[in-house]
Scaffold this active site. Structure first.
Site, PDB file in Angstrom:
ATOM      1  N   GLU A 120      38.081  33.568  81.172  1.00  0.00           N
ATOM      2  CA  GLU A 120      39.433  33.209  80.632  1.00  0.00           C
ATOM      3  C   GLU A 120      39.536  31.871  79.853  1.00  0.00           C
ATOM      4  O   GLU A 120      38.682  31.044  80.048  1.00  0.00           O
ATOM      5  CB  GLU A 120      40.576  33.462  81.759  1.00  0.00           C
ATOM      6  CG  GLU A 120      40.626  34.986  81.924  1.00  0.00           C
ATOM      7  CD  GLU A 120      41.664  35.129  83.195  1.00  0.00           C
ATOM      8  OE1 GLU A 120      42.430  34.095  83.755  1.00  0.00           O
ATOM      9  OE2 GLU A 120      42.122  36.253  83.645  1.00  0.00           O
ATOM     10  N   HIS A 236      53.465  32.055  78.721  1.00  0.00           N
ATOM     11  CA  HIS A 236      52.025  32.770  78.644  1.00  0.00           C
ATOM     12  C   HIS A 236      52.367  33.378  77.046  1.00  0.00           C
ATOM     13  O   HIS A 236      53.448  33.631  76.515  1.00  0.00           O
ATOM     14  CB  HIS A 236      51.854  34.005  79.575  1.00  0.00           C
ATOM     15  CG  HIS A 236      50.744  34.779  79.532  1.00  0.00           C
ATOM     16  ND1 HIS A 236      50.208  35.371  78.555  1.00  0.00           N
ATOM     17  CD2 HIS A 236      49.573  34.977  80.426  1.00  0.00           C
ATOM     18  CE1 HIS A 236      48.921  36.018  78.949  1.00  0.00           C
ATOM     19  NE2 HIS A 236      48.811  35.598  80.080  1.00  0.00           N
ATOM     20  N   ARG A 282      46.528  28.066  77.125  1.00  0.00           N
ATOM     21  CA  ARG A 282      47.448  28.636  76.859  1.00  0.00           C
ATOM     22  C   ARG A 282      48.910  28.018  76.213  1.00  0.00           C
ATOM     23  O   ARG A 282      49.491  28.755  75.439  1.00  0.00           O
ATOM     24  CB  ARG A 282      48.117  29.164  78.490  1.00  0.00           C
ATOM     25  CG  ARG A 282      48.044  30.528  78.654  1.00  0.00           C
ATOM     26  CD  ARG A 282      48.160  30.800  80.103  1.00  0.00           C
ATOM     27  NE  ARG A 282      47.272  31.501  80.713  1.00  0.00           N
ATOM     28  CZ  ARG A 282      47.287  32.433  81.581  1.00  0.00           C
ATOM     29  NH1 ARG A 282      48.344  31.783  82.713  1.00  0.00           N
ATOM     30  NH2 ARG A 282      46.347  32.988  82.113  1.00  0.00           N
ATOM     31  N   HIS A 347      56.007  32.052  82.278  1.00  0.00           N
ATOM     32  CA  HIS A 347      55.157  32.709  83.275  1.00  0.00           C
ATOM     33  C   HIS A 347      54.909  32.006  84.493  1.00  0.00           C
ATOM     34  O   HIS A 347      54.630  32.565  85.477  1.00  0.00           O
ATOM     35  CB  HIS A 347      53.896  32.921  82.416  1.00  0.00           C
ATOM     36  CG  HIS A 347      52.764  33.600  83.211  1.00  0.00           C
ATOM     37  ND1 HIS A 347      52.864  34.750  83.411  1.00  0.00           N
ATOM     38  CD2 HIS A 347      51.751  33.191  83.494  1.00  0.00           C
ATOM     39  CE1 HIS A 347      51.755  35.285  83.980  1.00  0.00           C
ATOM     40  NE2 HIS A 347      50.868  34.344  83.971  1.00  0.00           N
ATOM     41  N   ARG A 382      48.566  24.859  84.213  1.00  0.00           N
ATOM     42  CA  ARG A 382      47.741  25.605  85.290  1.00  0.00           C
ATOM     43  C   ARG A 382      46.519  26.336  84.598  1.00  0.00           C
ATOM     44  O   ARG A 382      46.774  26.958  83.452  1.00  0.00           O
ATOM     45  CB  ARG A 382      48.548  26.442  86.007  1.00  0.00           C
ATOM     46  CG  ARG A 382      47.680  27.555  86.827  1.00  0.00           C
ATOM     47  CD  ARG A 382      48.440  28.411  87.371  1.00  0.00           C
ATOM     48  NE  ARG A 382      49.173  29.477  86.701  1.00  0.00           N
ATOM     49  CZ  ARG A 382      48.634  30.666  86.361  1.00  0.00           C
ATOM     50  NH1 ARG A 382      47.733  31.362  87.054  1.00  0.00           N
ATOM     51  NH2 ARG A 382      49.368  31.432  85.526  1.00  0.00           N
TER      52      ARG A 382
HETATM   53  P1  FAD Z   1      55.412  35.763  94.634  1.00  0.00           P
HETATM   54  O1  FAD Z   1      54.080  36.698  94.796  1.00  0.00           O
HETATM   55  O2  FAD Z   1      56.148  35.619  93.636  1.00  0.00           O
HETATM   56  O3  FAD Z   1      56.268  36.224  96.137  1.00  0.00           O
HETATM   57  C1  FAD Z   1      57.393  35.516  96.376  1.00  0.00           C
HETATM   58  C2  FAD Z   1      58.059  36.316  97.475  1.00  0.00           C
HETATM   59  O4  FAD Z   1      59.259  35.454  97.974  1.00  0.00           O
HETATM   60  C3  FAD Z   1      58.625  37.523  97.189  1.00  0.00           C
HETATM   61  O5  FAD Z   1      58.243  38.348  98.297  1.00  0.00           O
HETATM   62  C4  FAD Z   1      59.939  37.375  97.012  1.00  0.00           C
HETATM   63  O6  FAD Z   1      60.772  38.558  97.425  1.00  0.00           O
HETATM   64  C5  FAD Z   1      60.090  36.399  98.133  1.00  0.00           C
HETATM   65  N1  FAD Z   1      61.500  35.627  97.997  1.00  0.00           N
HETATM   66  C6  FAD Z   1      62.097  34.917  97.072  1.00  0.00           C
HETATM   67  N2  FAD Z   1      63.086  34.258  97.140  1.00  0.00           N
HETATM   68  C7  FAD Z   1      63.338  34.660  98.521  1.00  0.00           C
HETATM   69  C8  FAD Z   1      64.492  34.356  99.302  1.00  0.00           C
HETATM   70  N3  FAD Z   1      65.592  33.682  98.953  1.00  0.00           N
HETATM   71  N4  FAD Z   1      64.506  35.055 100.663  1.00  0.00           N
HETATM   72  C9  FAD Z   1      63.478  35.796 101.045  1.00  0.00           C
HETATM   73  N5  FAD Z   1      62.585  36.228  99.930  1.00  0.00           N
HETATM   74  C10 FAD Z   1      62.331  35.347  98.978  1.00  0.00           C
HETATM   75  N6  FAD Z   1      47.909  34.146  88.786  1.00  0.00           N
HETATM   76  C11 FAD Z   1      46.293  34.345  88.838  1.00  0.00           C
HETATM   77  O7  FAD Z   1      45.982  33.473  89.643  1.00  0.00           O
HETATM   78  N7  FAD Z   1      46.018  35.466  88.279  1.00  0.00           N
HETATM   79  C12 FAD Z   1      46.575  36.458  87.637  1.00  0.00           C
HETATM   80  O8  FAD Z   1      45.985  37.273  86.990  1.00  0.00           O
HETATM   81  C13 FAD Z   1      47.902  36.128  87.288  1.00  0.00           C
HETATM   82  N8  FAD Z   1      48.647  37.285  86.600  1.00  0.00           N
HETATM   83  C14 FAD Z   1      50.018  37.228  86.746  1.00  0.00           C
HETATM   84  C15 FAD Z   1      50.559  38.019  85.980  1.00  0.00           C
HETATM   85  C16 FAD Z   1      52.002  38.277  86.179  1.00  0.00           C
HETATM   86  C17 FAD Z   1      52.577  39.283  85.267  1.00  0.00           C
HETATM   87  C18 FAD Z   1      52.685  37.191  86.719  1.00  0.00           C
HETATM   88  C19 FAD Z   1      54.177  37.168  86.857  1.00  0.00           C
HETATM   89  C20 FAD Z   1      51.928  36.081  87.528  1.00  0.00           C
HETATM   90  C21 FAD Z   1      50.635  36.246  87.348  1.00  0.00           C
HETATM   91  N9  FAD Z   1      49.966  35.144  87.905  1.00  0.00           N
HETATM   92  C22 FAD Z   1      48.615  35.394  88.079  1.00  0.00           C
HETATM   93  C23 FAD Z   1      50.677  34.205  88.568  1.00  0.00           C
HETATM   94  C24 FAD Z   1      50.657  34.173  90.100  1.00  0.00           C
HETATM   95  O9  FAD Z   1      50.743  35.786  90.220  1.00  0.00           O
HETATM   96  C25 FAD Z   1      51.633  33.855  91.003  1.00  0.00           C
HETATM   97  O10 FAD Z   1      51.558  32.420  90.761  1.00  0.00           O
HETATM   98  C26 FAD Z   1      51.356  34.126  92.393  1.00  0.00           C
HETATM   99  O11 FAD Z   1      51.305  35.347  92.589  1.00  0.00           O
HETATM  100  C27 FAD Z   1      52.608  33.584  93.349  1.00  0.00           C
HETATM  101  O12 FAD Z   1      52.439  33.937  94.528  1.00  0.00           O
HETATM  102  P2  FAD Z   1      53.751  33.841  95.483  1.00  0.00           P
HETATM  103  O13 FAD Z   1      53.392  34.147  96.712  1.00  0.00           O
HETATM  104  O14 FAD Z   1      53.650  32.034  95.372  1.00  0.00           O
HETATM  105  O15 FAD Z   1      55.044  34.435  95.173  1.00  0.00           O
HETATM  106  C1  SIN Z   2      46.607  36.913  82.756  1.00  0.00           C
HETATM  107  O1  SIN Z   2      46.250  37.897  83.274  1.00  0.00           O
HETATM  108  O2  SIN Z   2      46.712  36.550  81.781  1.00  0.00           O
HETATM  109  C2  SIN Z   2      47.366  36.082  83.772  1.00  0.00           C
HETATM  110  C3  SIN Z   2      46.427  35.305  84.605  1.00  0.00           C
HETATM  111  C4  SIN Z   2      47.033  34.122  85.215  1.00  0.00           C
HETATM  112  O3  SIN Z   2      48.234  33.912  84.936  1.00  0.00           O
HETATM  113  O4  SIN Z   2      46.416  33.372  85.656  1.00  0.00           O
END
Ligand code: FAD
Ligand code: SIN
Length: 567
Positions: A120, A236, A282, A347, A382
């Site tokens: 990537e 993104h 990015r 993103h 990032r």
């Molecule tokens: P999240 O997975 O967003 O989970 C947050 C949780 O908190 C959810 O369950 C939500 O409901 C809960 N929540 C929020 N507020 C409250 C509240 N007040 N009370 C109770 N619950 C609450 N990163 C990579 O490394 N590789 C990738 O390929 C990649 N692709 C991505 C593609 C997309 C479309 C997106 C949006 C992001 C991508 N990222 C990727 C970034 C990565 O997915 C996120 O940074 C990471 O998954 C965040 O994980 P998290 O557990 O911190 O939050």
């Molecule tokens: C992507 O698949 O382009 C997202 C990957 C990332 O946010 O790390």
């Protein structure tokens, strides 16, 4: 797993984890099993950015790779603001985190027997493990299944954490207030872990799901925690842009496999902006698209850019990107016949709640993990696929947690409220609609001091005006340990909307103020009135309450030569 009603929920836990993305789920699995854990989540258990992750998860596993190279790429992407110790910790622990996922059953793609790895942007080696283009779903499904096997973890879904519950001296956390099934209640615990994900919903264009309203950062700020680097947001380059469609991500891996960015005339333009073309960092590609759109727009038409998959073997597209093919098809785009219309979208939020290597914040008993946290691994920008990795590596730190006994909550007073907030809601909903557009225009891909300050003025006016609404006063004046029963599910929906709007407004204020203050360009923060990176700004911005300051130490701008990593 049956859903818990407020009557079923104990008033006391050892640990409350808020958020069920990769960070929250993995943390609950790493916690010692003798602890009673509540996993609170505001939608269904699998709803969050993690579930939508496409490209994959980075780890230096390939024989051609090693953690030193992963560290160097991460530091370079972070433009001088990474915390080298944190990055070193993350890249060293990456292979073990992947091994644990594989052991739990995550089905990463393989090339023959070995784990398959892709390249990537800004990675010097192929080191991104993936499961087709639904890597996040593969990870989350596995973690959810494991959580559901654990009798010490109680999942409380469709429940939104409103605020932290601090001790009367305000010197440590002792639980949270929670809105769940038409009831506001206070849950006691010795430790609270915020794993609430990112805040992309603050921008009008975002790849983030609806739950990403930055709640954890706002909640921690109101409780007095130190936050860091809030101005740094990653945009993104390639989100689907089609009328009526959500800003569905078209993974960077598509460009990694050879797709080209083209304009309306079919011209490949990315090399005009950077020698690495489509695989430049990015922020560079996002700005290239942003400038190209401005350059090629005419008075009467909006310009468009597209991602052309024509250079990739169709069988390879089918194998690597089945979900992207499907979603595009749903919106009338045949990726084998036509290019995909794309544009940048908010993103990933690099800034967040300042944490140490143990994921501990500045408030005793409060931890933060995942996108909500600022561990220092991302700096100003990032590196792709490092965020899922950060979620796992720092959540695993909670296995070492030591719990201070917390007194069981005394019985709470119960009161009913007859809520009629309909007249308030119209204006609050209007603000909820207007804020993301304001933020996108002022604090999006290209920022400028005057616009940032104008937006700040507007956001502060909205914050002041909201403070006078009855529903906002009701939320602000909740008394610790007082259970309140609402008279309708409509009232619950209204309170939820208001709580998220207040969070977004607080974050709007903090992001705008931080972005206006940083008079340089670096990583995800680009100021067209200060387009250069400045050595004077080789520092973090920190905020606690209304006090903003810069980190005292000057951070190294070049990675030191670490030779002994992993030894
Ligand atoms: P999240 O997975 O967003 O989970 C947050 C949780 O908190 C959810 O369950 C939500 O409901 C809960 N929540 C929020 N507020 C409250 C509240 N007040 N009370 C109770 N619950 C609450 N990163 C990579 O490394 N590789 C990738 O390929 C990649 N692709 C991505 C593609 C997309 C479309 C997106 C949006 C992001 C991508 N990222 C990727 C970034 C990565 O997915 C996120 O940074 C990471 O998954 C965040 O994980 P998290 O557990 O911190 O939050
Ligand atoms: C992507 O698949 O382009 C997202 C990957 C990332 O946010 O790390």
């Amino acid at each position: 797993m049956p859903r818990l009603t407020p009557q079923d929920i104990p008033s006391h836990f050892d640990i409350i984890v808020v958020g069920s993305g990769a960070a929250g789920l993995y943390a609950t699995l790493c916690l010692p099993t003798h602890l009673q854990v509540a996993l609170v989540t505001k939608n269904t258990i699998n709803m969050g950015s993690s579930n939508y992750a496409q490209g994959g998860i980075a780890a230096a596993i390939d024989p051609s790779d090693n953690p030193v190279l992963h560290l160097e790429d991460t530091l370079k992407a972070g433009v001088g603001l990474c915390d080298e110790e944190s990055v070193k910790f993350m890249v060293e622990n990456a292979p073990a985190a992947i091994a644990h996922l594989v052991e739990m059953g995550v089905a990463f793609d393989r090339k023959e027997e070995k784990l398959a790895m892709t390249l990537e942007a800004a990675h010097s080696r192929p080191r991104v493990l993936h499961s087709a283009d639904t890597t996040g779903r593969a990870i989350i499904d596995t973690l959810v299944a494991k959580v559901q096997e654990r009798s010490n973890i109680q999942v409380i879904s469709q429940a939104i954490a409103l605020n932290l519950w601090l001790t009367p001296l305000k010197d440590r956390v002792q639980g949270i207030s929670l809105l769940h099934e038409s009831k506001i209640q206070w849950l006691k615990s010795s430790v609270v872990v915020l794993a609430t994900g990112g805040g992309g919903q603050i921008f009008a264009q975002t790849t983030n799901p609806e739950v990403s309203t930055g709640d954890g950062v706002a909640i921690a700020w109101r409780a007095g925690a130190v936050l860091r680097d809030l101005e740094f947001f990653q945009f993104h380059p390639t989100a689907l842009t089609k009328t009526g469609a959500p800003r569905f991500l078209i993974s960077e891996a598509v460009r990694g496999e050879g797709a080209h960015l083209i304009d309306e005339e079919g011209k490949r333009f990315a090399f005009e902006y950077h020698s690495a073309g489509e695989l430049a960092p990015r922020d560079v590609v996002s700005r290239a698209i942003f400038h190209h759109l401005h350059k090629t727009a005419t008075n009467s038409t909006h310009a468009r850019v597209y991602l052309d998959l024509g250079a990739i073997d169709p069988d390879r597209i089918r194998y690597r990107f089945p979900n992207i093919i499907n979603v595009c098809q749903q919106w009338g785009i045949d990726v084998f016949q036509e290019p995909i219309p794309v544009a940048p979208a908010a993103h990933y939020w690099m800034g967040g709640i300042a944490c140490d290597l143990m994921s501990q914040t500045s408030i005793r008993g409060l931890y933060a993990i995942g996108e909500t946290a600022s561990t220092g691994v991302h700096g100003a920008n990032r590196l792709a696929s490092n965020s899922l990795l950060e979620c796992l590596v720092f959540a695993a730190q909670l296995s070492q947690i030591e719990i201070q006994p917390n007194l069981v909550a005394p019985d709470s007073d119960i009161s009913q409220v007859n809520s009629d907030w309909n007249t308030d809601m119209e204006q609050i909903e209007a603000i909820r609609q207007m804020l993301p557009s304001l933020m996108w225009e002022s604090a999006g891909i290209s920022r400028q001091g005057e616009l940032l300050n104008q937006a700040l003025y507007q956001v502060n006016r909205w914050r002041d005006s909201l403070a006078n609404f009855e529903i906002v006063k009701f939320l602000a004046n909740l008394l610790p340990n007082q259970t309140i029963e609402l008279n309708s599910t409509n009232a619950e929906q209204q309170l939820r909307k208001v709580a998220e709007t207040l969070n977004l407004l607080d974050l709007g204020y903090l992001i705008l103020k931080s972005a206006a203050w940083r008079t340089e360009s670096r990583g995800g923060h680009y100021r067209n009135d200060y387009p250069q990176t400045s050595n004077h700004w080789n520092v973090h911005t920190l905020v606690q309450g209304d006090r903003f300051w810069k980190s005292p130490t000057k951070i190294k701008s070049e990675p030191s030569k670490i030779k002994s990593i992993g030894s």
